[in-house]
Design a protein around this motif. Structure first.
Motif, mmCIF file in Angstrom:
data_model
loop_
_atom_site.group_PDB
_atom_site.id
_atom_site.type_symbol
_atom_site.label_atom_id
_atom_site.label_comp_id
_atom_site.label_asym_id
_atom_site.label_seq_id
_atom_site.Cartn_x
_atom_site.Cartn_y
_atom_site.Cartn_z
ATOM 1 N N GLU A 49 -14.558 -49.796 8.174
ATOM 2 C CA GLU A 49 -13.090 -49.736 8.097
ATOM 3 C C GLU A 49 -12.631 -49.580 6.652
ATOM 4 O O GLU A 49 -11.624 -48.912 6.380
ATOM 5 C CB GLU A 49 -12.509 -51.010 8.735
ATOM 6 N N GLU A 50 -13.367 -50.156 5.709
ATOM 7 C CA GLU A 50 -13.012 -49.973 4.296
ATOM 8 C C GLU A 50 -13.182 -48.503 3.892
ATOM 9 O O GLU A 50 -12.377 -47.963 3.126
ATOM 10 C CB GLU A 50 -13.879 -50.876 3.402
ATOM 11 N N ILE A 51 -14.195 -47.854 4.443
ATOM 12 C CA ILE A 51 -14.412 -46.422 4.155
ATOM 13 C C ILE A 51 -13.247 -45.608 4.730
ATOM 14 O O ILE A 51 -12.686 -44.736 4.057
ATOM 15 C CB ILE A 51 -15.768 -45.958 4.741
ATOM 16 N N LEU A 52 -12.879 -45.926 5.965
ATOM 17 C CA LEU A 52 -11.742 -45.234 6.591
ATOM 18 C C LEU A 52 -10.488 -45.397 5.735
ATOM 19 O O LEU A 52 -9.724 -44.438 5.532
ATOM 20 C CB LEU A 52 -11.500 -45.821 7.995
ATOM 21 N N TYR A 53 -10.292 -46.592 5.228
ATOM 22 C CA TYR A 53 -9.114 -46.880 4.405
ATOM 23 C C TYR A 53 -9.124 -46.039 3.133
ATOM 24 O O TYR A 53 -8.124 -45.418 2.770
ATOM 25 C CB TYR A 53 -9.100 -48.377 4.086
ATOM 26 N N GLU A 54 -10.286 -45.989 2.458
ATOM 27 C CA GLU A 54 -10.378 -45.222 1.202
ATOM 28 C C GLU A 54 -10.148 -43.730 1.454
ATOM 29 O O GLU A 54 -9.488 -43.052 0.665
ATOM 30 C CB GLU A 54 -11.741 -45.441 0.535
ATOM 31 N N VAL A 55 -10.719 -43.226 2.544
ATOM 32 C CA VAL A 55 -10.519 -41.813 2.901
ATOM 33 C C VAL A 55 -9.022 -41.554 3.141
ATOM 34 O O VAL A 55 -8.450 -40.578 2.634
ATOM 35 C CB VAL A 55 -11.352 -41.438 4.150
ATOM 36 N N SER A 56 -8.384 -42.450 3.885
ATOM 37 C CA SER A 56 -6.965 -42.282 4.213
ATOM 38 C C SER A 56 -6.099 -42.334 2.956
ATOM 39 O O SER A 56 -5.157 -41.546 2.799
ATOM 40 C CB SER A 56 -6.509 -43.363 5.193
ATOM 41 N N LEU A 57 -6.434 -43.256 2.043
ATOM 42 C CA LEU A 57 -5.665 -43.364 0.794
ATOM 43 C C LEU A 57 -5.771 -42.086 -0.023
ATOM 44 O O LEU A 57 -4.772 -41.602 -0.569
ATOM 45 C CB LEU A 57 -6.184 -44.528 -0.056
ATOM 46 N N LEU A 58 -6.989 -41.532 -0.124
ATOM 47 C CA LEU A 58 -7.160 -40.295 -0.895
ATOM 48 C C LEU A 58 -6.303 -39.186 -0.306
ATOM 49 O O LEU A 58 -5.631 -38.443 -1.032
ATOM 50 C CB LEU A 58 -8.641 -39.876 -0.906
ATOM 51 N N ALA A 59 -6.302 -39.071 1.021
ATOM 52 C CA ALA A 59 -5.514 -38.024 1.670
ATOM 53 C C ALA A 59 -4.023 -38.242 1.408
ATOM 54 O O ALA A 59 -3.304 -37.318 1.028
ATOM 55 C CB ALA A 59 -5.801 -38.010 3.170
ATOM 56 N N LEU A 60 -3.574 -39.473 1.584
ATOM 57 C CA LEU A 60 -2.135 -39.734 1.430
ATOM 58 C C LEU A 60 -1.683 -39.589 -0.020
ATOM 59 O O LEU A 60 -0.602 -39.058 -0.283
ATOM 60 C CB LEU A 60 -1.809 -41.127 1.975
ATOM 61 N N ARG A 61 -2.520 -40.027 -0.956
ATOM 62 C CA ARG A 61 -2.131 -39.884 -2.367
ATOM 63 C C ARG A 61 -2.031 -38.419 -2.752
ATOM 64 O O ARG A 61 -1.130 -38.011 -3.482
ATOM 65 C CB ARG A 61 -3.144 -40.603 -3.273
ATOM 66 N N GLY A 62 -2.945 -37.602 -2.233
ATOM 67 C CA GLY A 62 -2.895 -36.161 -2.508
ATOM 68 C C GLY A 62 -1.629 -35.535 -1.947
ATOM 69 O O GLY A 62 -0.980 -34.713 -2.605
ATOM 70 N N LEU A 63 -1.255 -35.942 -0.742
ATOM 71 C CA LEU A 63 -0.030 -35.416 -0.125
ATOM 72 C C LEU A 63 1.201 -35.826 -0.926
ATOM 73 O O LEU A 63 2.095 -35.018 -1.175
ATOM 74 C CB LEU A 63 0.123 -35.958 1.298
ATOM 75 N N VAL A 64 1.246 -37.099 -1.311
ATOM 76 C CA VAL A 64 2.404 -37.596 -2.072
ATOM 77 C C VAL A 64 2.520 -36.838 -3.399
ATOM 78 O O VAL A 64 3.615 -36.407 -3.787
ATOM 79 C CB VAL A 64 2.298 -39.126 -2.292
ATOM 80 N N GLU A 65 1.398 -36.615 -4.057
ATOM 81 C CA GLU A 65 1.419 -35.849 -5.325
ATOM 82 C C GLU A 65 1.970 -34.441 -5.106
ATOM 83 O O GLU A 65 2.774 -33.952 -5.901
ATOM 84 C CB GLU A 65 0.004 -35.714 -5.891
ATOM 85 N N ALA A 66 1.508 -33.791 -4.029
ATOM 86 C CA ALA A 66 1.984 -32.430 -3.749
ATOM 87 C C ALA A 66 3.500 -32.452 -3.529
ATOM 88 O O ALA A 66 4.227 -31.584 -4.025
ATOM 89 C CB ALA A 66 1.274 -31.860 -2.517
ATOM 90 N N GLY A 67 3.985 -33.450 -2.812
ATOM 91 C CA GLY A 67 5.424 -33.561 -2.558
ATOM 92 C C GLY A 67 6.197 -33.829 -3.841
ATOM 93 O O GLY A 67 7.292 -33.311 -4.043
ATOM 94 N N GLU A 68 5.601 -34.613 -4.735
ATOM 95 C CA GLU A 68 6.315 -34.945 -5.975
ATOM 96 C C GLU A 68 6.328 -33.769 -6.954
ATOM 97 O O GLU A 68 7.286 -33.591 -7.707
ATOM 98 C CB GLU A 68 5.801 -36.268 -6.545
ATOM 99 N N ARG A 69 5.321 -32.936 -6.866
ATOM 100 C CA ARG A 69 5.373 -31.682 -7.643
ATOM 101 C C ARG A 69 6.511 -30.793 -7.127
ATOM 102 O O ARG A 69 7.220 -30.165 -7.897
ATOM 103 C CB ARG A 69 4.033 -30.923 -7.526
ATOM 104 N N ALA A 70 6.672 -30.776 -5.813
ATOM 105 C CA ALA A 70 7.721 -29.931 -5.219
ATOM 106 C C ALA A 70 9.116 -30.354 -5.693
ATOM 107 O O ALA A 70 9.999 -29.519 -5.889
ATOM 108 C CB ALA A 70 7.645 -29.989 -3.691
ATOM 109 N N LEU A 71 9.296 -31.653 -5.901
ATOM 110 C CA LEU A 71 10.605 -32.161 -6.347
ATOM 111 C C LEU A 71 10.970 -31.671 -7.744
ATOM 112 O O LEU A 71 12.123 -31.765 -8.152
ATOM 113 C CB LEU A 71 10.610 -33.690 -6.305
ATOM 114 N N LYS A 72 9.986 -31.157 -8.473
ATOM 115 C CA LYS A 72 10.274 -30.657 -9.836
ATOM 116 C C LYS A 72 10.743 -29.206 -9.844
ATOM 117 O O LYS A 72 11.078 -28.660 -10.886
ATOM 118 C CB LYS A 72 9.015 -30.809 -10.709
ATOM 119 N N GLU A 73 10.778 -28.579 -8.688
ATOM 120 C CA GLU A 73 11.253 -27.184 -8.617
ATOM 121 C C GLU A 73 12.738 -27.140 -9.020
ATOM 122 O O GLU A 73 13.452 -28.116 -8.846
ATOM 123 C CB GLU A 73 11.077 -26.649 -7.186
#
Lengths: 191, 191
Positions: A49-73
């Motif tokens: 479950e800790e592995i699942l959590y780390e995988v999920s965090l990496l995915a979500l952090r990447g998505l949030v970063e992509a969204g925050e780059r978009a806000l700079k348009e």
């Protein structure tokens, strides 16, 4: 880039969870796929479950970063396109991480689930900021922000059910098409 | 309406599969929930997978019927609204059947999966017919029919991730909002 054993474990786990499902994958399966002993695996992670959590965090952090780059348009229409294409491209490039996150959240402990839901909400909130920005500027007509954001994320997230990286279309093209549909749907009929 | 034992089994199975997942539900769990012996259950169905198949067929046939009613509307815009609201309302009224079908297809045998995929394709094809009808009539601008259909079904199907019957909104309202967004997105900018 240096690939650590920890990175290798997360990558292999995301792949196995995507192929077989989280519940059906055992720590033994994962150790075998990596050519590691279970003891070596438990040296890096306390549980599956800790592995699942780390995988999920990496995915979500990447998505949030992509969204925050978009806000700079510079304007809301370009921001919406950047948000949607950023989300779709991140999904395409990190397919097993993304699928594991979307399918795995329900298997996390309540505390960890709350952490991932907070990141998911932040991503959704960034999209709502773009929609509100467009309405304030008069670029989009006034609509229900929550439901419009949901419509957009539904189209993008449902791609896990039919889109496969390496197929005839790129994820960014699909998102571009969807964004055009939404942008026209948000145009003010009076203008 | 007479409720047969067979109907009761399908209904209870759909509920359990939705709550616990298909793989995690045993025939024993199902028999206990129904107050039947396993032997009585096996009198009606040869396997758990046969029950999953019957539940999925009921859900898909209901969806296809709703789509075919929509095709009888007098114009393509009303047909699109009827299709989307029919799909969403069927989902709301048959929630466990719908969720079991969408989540369970991957657990069916290849032959049965092919049967359900054929029904799903027929439903999607009905939607594409409405889109083509609208384009031929000039009610919708010319767009990629397959991708537009996909966008629409993505919004509707993703509702299994967030919409719960009995909440503040009715499924038909959500579909009405989504349809308005799509109809405006399909308007011809030149007209």
């Amino acid at each position: 880039m240096v690939t650590t054993t920890k990175d290798r474990i997360l990558e292999e786990a995301a792949k196995l969870f995507t192929e077989k499902g989280y519940e059906a994958t055992s720590v033994q399966d994962l150790a075998e796929a990596l050519g590691l002993s279970k003891a070596a695996l438990y040296h890096h992670f306390r549980s599956k479950e800790e592995i699942l959590y780390e995988v999920s965090l990496l995915a979500l952090r990447g998505l949030v970063e992509a969204g925050e780059r978009a806000l700079k348009e510079p304007d809301p229409k370009r921001a919406l396109l950047a948000f949607m294409q950023g989300h779709a491209r991140f999904f395409e490039e990190n397919y097993p991480f993304f699928v594991t996150m979307l399918q795995g959240i329900k298997s996390l402990s309540p505390e960890r689930r709350a952490q991932t839901v907070a990141l998911r909400d932040r991503h959704e909130d960034n999209l709502r900021r773009i929609l509100r920005w467009g309405m304030e500027q008069g670029a989009f007509r006034k609509v229900d922000v929550a439901l419009t954001g949901r419509a957009i994320l539904s189209m993008l997230n449902w791609m896990i059910r039919w889109f496969r990286p390496g197929g005839p279309m790129r994820a960014g093209e699909v998102a571009g098409f969807y964004c055009d549909l939404i942008l026209r749907g948000l145009e003010d009929g009076d203008s």
